[in-house]
Write an enzyme that holds these catalytic residues in place. Structure first.
Site, mmCIF file in Angstrom:
data_model
loop_
_atom_site.group_PDB
_atom_site.id
_atom_site.type_symbol
_atom_site.label_atom_id
_atom_site.label_comp_id
_atom_site.label_asym_id
_atom_site.label_seq_id
_atom_site.Cartn_x
_atom_site.Cartn_y
_atom_site.Cartn_z
ATOM 1 N N GLU A 1 0.849 -1.190 0.000
ATOM 2 C CA GLU A 1 0.000 0.000 0.000
ATOM 3 C C GLU A 1 0.887 1.244 0.000
ATOM 4 O O GLU A 1 0.465 2.326 0.367
ATOM 5 C CB GLU A 1 -1.008 -0.007 1.149
ATOM 6 C CG GLU A 1 -0.445 -0.201 2.522
ATOM 7 C CD GLU A 1 -1.531 -0.218 3.594
ATOM 8 O OE1 GLU A 1 -2.309 0.746 3.663
ATOM 9 O OE2 GLU A 1 -1.591 -1.189 4.374
ATOM 10 N N CYS B 1 -3.525 -3.422 4.485
ATOM 11 C CA CYS B 1 -2.607 -4.396 5.099
ATOM 12 C C CYS B 1 -2.982 -5.843 4.788
ATOM 13 O O CYS B 1 -2.237 -6.762 5.114
ATOM 14 C CB CYS B 1 -2.554 -4.177 6.609
ATOM 15 S SG CYS B 1 -2.084 -2.493 7.029
ATOM 16 N N THR C 1 3.460 4.609 15.353
ATOM 17 C CA THR C 1 3.296 3.227 14.864
ATOM 18 C C THR C 1 3.974 3.021 13.514
ATOM 19 O O THR C 1 3.825 1.966 12.905
ATOM 20 C CB THR C 1 1.798 2.850 14.736
ATOM 21 O OG1 THR C 1 1.227 3.605 13.658
ATOM 22 C CG2 THR C 1 1.030 3.141 16.015
ATOM 23 N N HIS D 1 -2.292 -9.537 12.427
ATOM 24 C CA HIS D 1 -1.751 -8.311 11.837
ATOM 25 C C HIS D 1 -1.442 -7.360 12.995
ATOM 26 O O HIS D 1 -2.274 -7.160 13.875
ATOM 27 C CB HIS D 1 -2.776 -7.704 10.882
ATOM 28 C CG HIS D 1 -2.452 -6.288 10.507
ATOM 29 N ND1 HIS D 1 -1.232 -5.937 9.983
ATOM 30 C CD2 HIS D 1 -3.176 -5.143 10.601
ATOM 31 C CE1 HIS D 1 -1.221 -4.629 9.774
ATOM 32 N NE2 HIS D 1 -2.385 -4.126 10.148
ATOM 33 N N LYS E 1 -5.277 -7.070 21.846
ATOM 34 C CA LYS E 1 -6.707 -6.719 21.820
ATOM 35 C C LYS E 1 -7.479 -7.737 20.965
ATOM 36 O O LYS E 1 -8.558 -8.185 21.327
ATOM 37 C CB LYS E 1 -6.904 -5.319 21.226
ATOM 38 C CG LYS E 1 -6.425 -4.161 22.102
ATOM 39 C CD LYS E 1 -6.594 -2.846 21.316
ATOM 40 C CE LYS E 1 -5.857 -1.686 21.961
ATOM 41 N NZ LYS E 1 -6.547 -1.079 23.078
ATOM 42 N N ASN F 1 5.019 -0.843 12.243
ATOM 43 C CA ASN F 1 4.021 -1.355 11.301
ATOM 44 C C ASN F 1 4.664 -1.531 9.926
ATOM 45 O O ASN F 1 5.395 -0.657 9.455
ATOM 46 C CB ASN F 1 2.830 -0.391 11.209
ATOM 47 C CG ASN F 1 1.609 -1.028 10.549
ATOM 48 O OD1 ASN F 1 1.677 -2.167 10.085
ATOM 49 N ND2 ASN F 1 0.509 -0.310 10.523
HETATM 50 N N1 COA Z 1 1.702 4.109 30.065
HETATM 51 C C1 COA Z 1 1.124 2.989 29.563
HETATM 52 N N2 COA Z 1 0.073 2.996 28.709
HETATM 53 C C2 COA Z 1 -0.408 4.190 28.330
HETATM 54 C C3 COA Z 1 0.138 5.397 28.806
HETATM 55 C C4 COA Z 1 1.248 5.319 29.703
HETATM 56 N N3 COA Z 1 1.818 6.409 30.183
HETATM 57 N N4 COA Z 1 -0.541 6.411 28.240
HETATM 58 C C5 COA Z 1 -1.490 5.851 27.446
HETATM 59 N N5 COA Z 1 -1.409 4.509 27.500
HETATM 60 C C6 COA Z 1 -2.205 3.532 26.766
HETATM 61 C C7 COA Z 1 -3.658 3.888 26.637
HETATM 62 O O1 COA Z 1 -4.397 3.549 27.801
HETATM 63 C C8 COA Z 1 -4.036 3.054 25.423
HETATM 64 O O2 COA Z 1 -4.219 1.715 25.811
HETATM 65 P P1 COA Z 1 -5.620 0.956 25.488
HETATM 66 O O3 COA Z 1 -5.762 0.998 24.005
HETATM 67 O O4 COA Z 1 -5.373 -0.420 26.007
HETATM 68 O O5 COA Z 1 -6.670 1.728 26.180
HETATM 69 C C9 COA Z 1 -2.774 3.089 24.572
HETATM 70 O O6 COA Z 1 -1.725 3.516 25.432
HETATM 71 C C10 COA Z 1 -2.844 4.064 23.405
HETATM 72 O O7 COA Z 1 -3.299 5.296 23.898
HETATM 73 P P2 COA Z 1 -4.427 6.130 23.132
HETATM 74 O O8 COA Z 1 -4.733 7.355 23.888
HETATM 75 O O9 COA Z 1 -5.561 5.216 22.738
HETATM 76 O O10 COA Z 1 -3.567 6.498 21.846
HETATM 77 P P3 COA Z 1 -3.920 7.447 20.649
HETATM 78 O O11 COA Z 1 -5.383 7.658 20.522
HETATM 79 O O12 COA Z 1 -3.067 8.660 20.733
HETATM 80 O O13 COA Z 1 -3.401 6.573 19.410
HETATM 81 C C11 COA Z 1 -4.051 4.899 17.791
HETATM 82 C C12 COA Z 1 -3.689 5.183 19.251
HETATM 83 C C13 COA Z 1 -4.137 3.411 17.558
HETATM 84 C C14 COA Z 1 -5.418 5.529 17.491
HETATM 85 C C15 COA Z 1 -2.985 5.556 16.886
HETATM 86 O O14 COA Z 1 -1.729 4.994 17.166
HETATM 87 C C16 COA Z 1 -3.272 5.435 15.416
HETATM 88 O O15 COA Z 1 -4.054 6.192 14.836
HETATM 89 N N6 COA Z 1 -2.605 4.472 14.735
HETATM 90 C C17 COA Z 1 -2.714 4.267 13.286
HETATM 91 C C18 COA Z 1 -3.892 3.399 12.916
HETATM 92 C C19 COA Z 1 -3.793 2.013 13.483
HETATM 93 O O16 COA Z 1 -2.727 1.533 13.814
HETATM 94 N N7 COA Z 1 -4.935 1.303 13.553
HETATM 95 C C20 COA Z 1 -4.987 -0.040 14.095
HETATM 96 C C21 COA Z 1 -5.952 -0.944 13.413
HETATM 97 S S1 COA Z 1 -5.493 -1.252 11.747
#
Ligand code: COA
Length: 393
Positions: free
Chosen positions: A80, A112, A153, A234, A243, A277
């Site tokens: 991609e 992916c 990521t 993945h 998860k 990733n």
């Molecule tokens: N110590 C430990 N864990 C911590 C923390 C700390 N100090 N601060 C935050 N966390 C945890 C959160 O609780 C969360 O865990 P949970 O998901 O089990 O609740 C995790 O870290 C991520 O935090 P969050 O606030 O959800 O992150 P974010 O909203 O800033 O970003 C994604 C997370 C996945 C949305 C972001 O990385 C993203 O957009 N990624 C690209 C798309 C992707 O990978 N999608 C996945 C499916 S294909």
């Protein structure tokens, strides 16, 4: 029917590594969010003369060193991170590897999930002609907007798989569970170099897909969950596998706690935690991590869950061939990751800001990476690659 599956498998990644603790500091967040919450330690940053072609060719070169090029009739490259809207990146790889011209070379796309589609399409081609082998390549560079949630990521890697009859590594089991839904969780319009992404939505759609593919897998007579010795998911970030596995176990009324999830998944996340990733390659980097770190799985089944935003998902089993461990490249895989050069945040930003010409003007690229292939120049809207015989193989 004769067994079809993965006869050989190899990994490549990019030249540099960025420490996520440093990225967290720059983003002003607790490093634990990235290292524990997302489960990532470093991310691969490709050099300015690396791209999906050079990484795919570097992975495939290891396979071609041990197999007869004349048996390969098809090269399928899933990505991609396409470098052209029309011409398949597979053609550049076919040329760099010196594969016969009597080969078909094609590029596949579905976020992916693309690498998994290539694997299954390859099996169909081998079924049609058991004497033929198919080279399946999954190669990607995950790049998000600077300062966005997805930046932590990012990563890059390529996996090459030789698909054949009577494979030496893993047999593709016949039942698949499938799921497709028209959703906008992650996509990249032609005019953008980074994706549009609703990260939270993508996580919840991935989990919905876990339920749906299992439902279909079960309805089509797949194995019981207890029949699997291991699971690979993945991994856009390694916590996502946790998860997803928790969701699969919950569907079956199996209690989940971190110890149980760690026992089931830790071996599959070792490499992904370090490379980040790698989109189409991610599930197969996870598979290689599992095979390089788990006990002998000969004769046992590994459950594989592939998810590609947009979205398409598939669950299928791989049955490990007795003696498969002799075919692994554990030390090569580990050293591909370990030899990456650590870079500062400033150097990472310089690489992010580096751009190839988009107006047809010429640019000869300075040597930056150290892989067996490199992007040498861009001229007249075309990429030119070269093999670097004097650099590391
Ligand atoms: N110590 C430990 N864990 C911590 C923390 C700390 N100090 N601060 C935050 N966390 C945890 C959160 O609780 C969360 O865990 P949970 O998901 O089990 O609740 C995790 O870290 C991520 O935090 P969050 O606030 O959800 O992150 P974010 O909203 O800033 O970003 C994604 C997370 C996945 C949305 C972001 O990385 C993203 O957009 N990624 C690209 C798309 C992707 O990978 N999608 C996945 C499916 S294909």
């Amino acid at each position: 029917m004769f067994p079809i599956g993965i006869h050989d498998i190899a990994l490549a990644t990019g030249h540099y590594a960025l420490d996520l603790e440093e990225l967290a500091e720059r983003h002003g967040v607790d490093p634990g969010k990235y290292t524990v919450g997302l489960g990532q330690s470093t991310q691969t940053v490709p050099a300015t003369d690396e791209d999906i072609v050079t990484m795919a060719a570097a992975a495939a070169k290891q396979i071609m060193a041990e197999h007869d090029a004349g048996d390969i009739r098809t090269v399928l490259l899933a990505t991609e991170t396409g470098i052209d809207q029309s011409k398949a990146a597979a053609i550049y790889v076919q040329d760099l590897l010196g594969l016969p011209s009597s080969t078909r070379a094609v590029e596949l796309k579905q976020a992916c999930y693309g690498g998994t589609s290539a694997l299954h399409f390859a099996a169909g081609l081998v079924h049609r002609n058991p004497g033929h082998k198919v080279l399946v390549l999954a190669s990607d560079i995950a790049k998000y907007d600077l300062g966005s949630a997805g930046e932590a990521t990012q990563g890059a890697a390529a996996v090459a798989m030789l698909v054949s009859a009577d494979p030496a590594v893993a047999v593709l089991e016949p039942v698949s569970g499938l799921y497709t839904a028209n959703v906008q969780d992650f996509w990249r319009p032609n005019y953008r170099s980074t994706p549009m992404v609703d990260g939270k939505l993508s996580v919840s759609l991935y989990l919905e897909a876990v339920e749906q593919v299992w439902k279909d897998y079960e309805a089509r007579g797949g194995r019981a969950i207890q029949d699997f010795a291991a699971f690979c998911y993945h991994q856009p970030f390694t916590r996502m596998a946790y998860k997803a596995h928790a969701r699969l176990l919950e569907i079956h009324g199996i209690d989940t706690d971190n110890a149980r999830l760690d026992a089931d998944l830790a071996a599959t996340t070792v490499y992904n935690r370090l490379v980040g990733n790698s989109y189409t390659a991610s599930l197969y980097v996870g598979l290689m991590s599992l095979l390089d770190h788990a006990e002998d799985l000969s004769g046992r089944s590994v459950g594989m869950l592939s998810y590609g935003s947009g979205c398409v998902a598939e669950f299928f089993g791989l049955s490990m061939v007795p003696g498969y461990r002799r075919r692994l490249r554990t030390s090569a895989n580990q050293s591909a990751i370990a030899r990456r050069e650590p870079i500062s945040y400033e150097r990472y930003r310089e690489i992010r800001e580096f751009e190839l010409p988009e107006d047809g003007s010429s640019k000869v690229l300075a040597v930056d990476g150290a892989g067996p292939f490199r992007l040498r120049a861009v001229a007249e809207h075309s990429r030119m690659y070269e093999a670097c015989h004097l650099i590391q193989a």
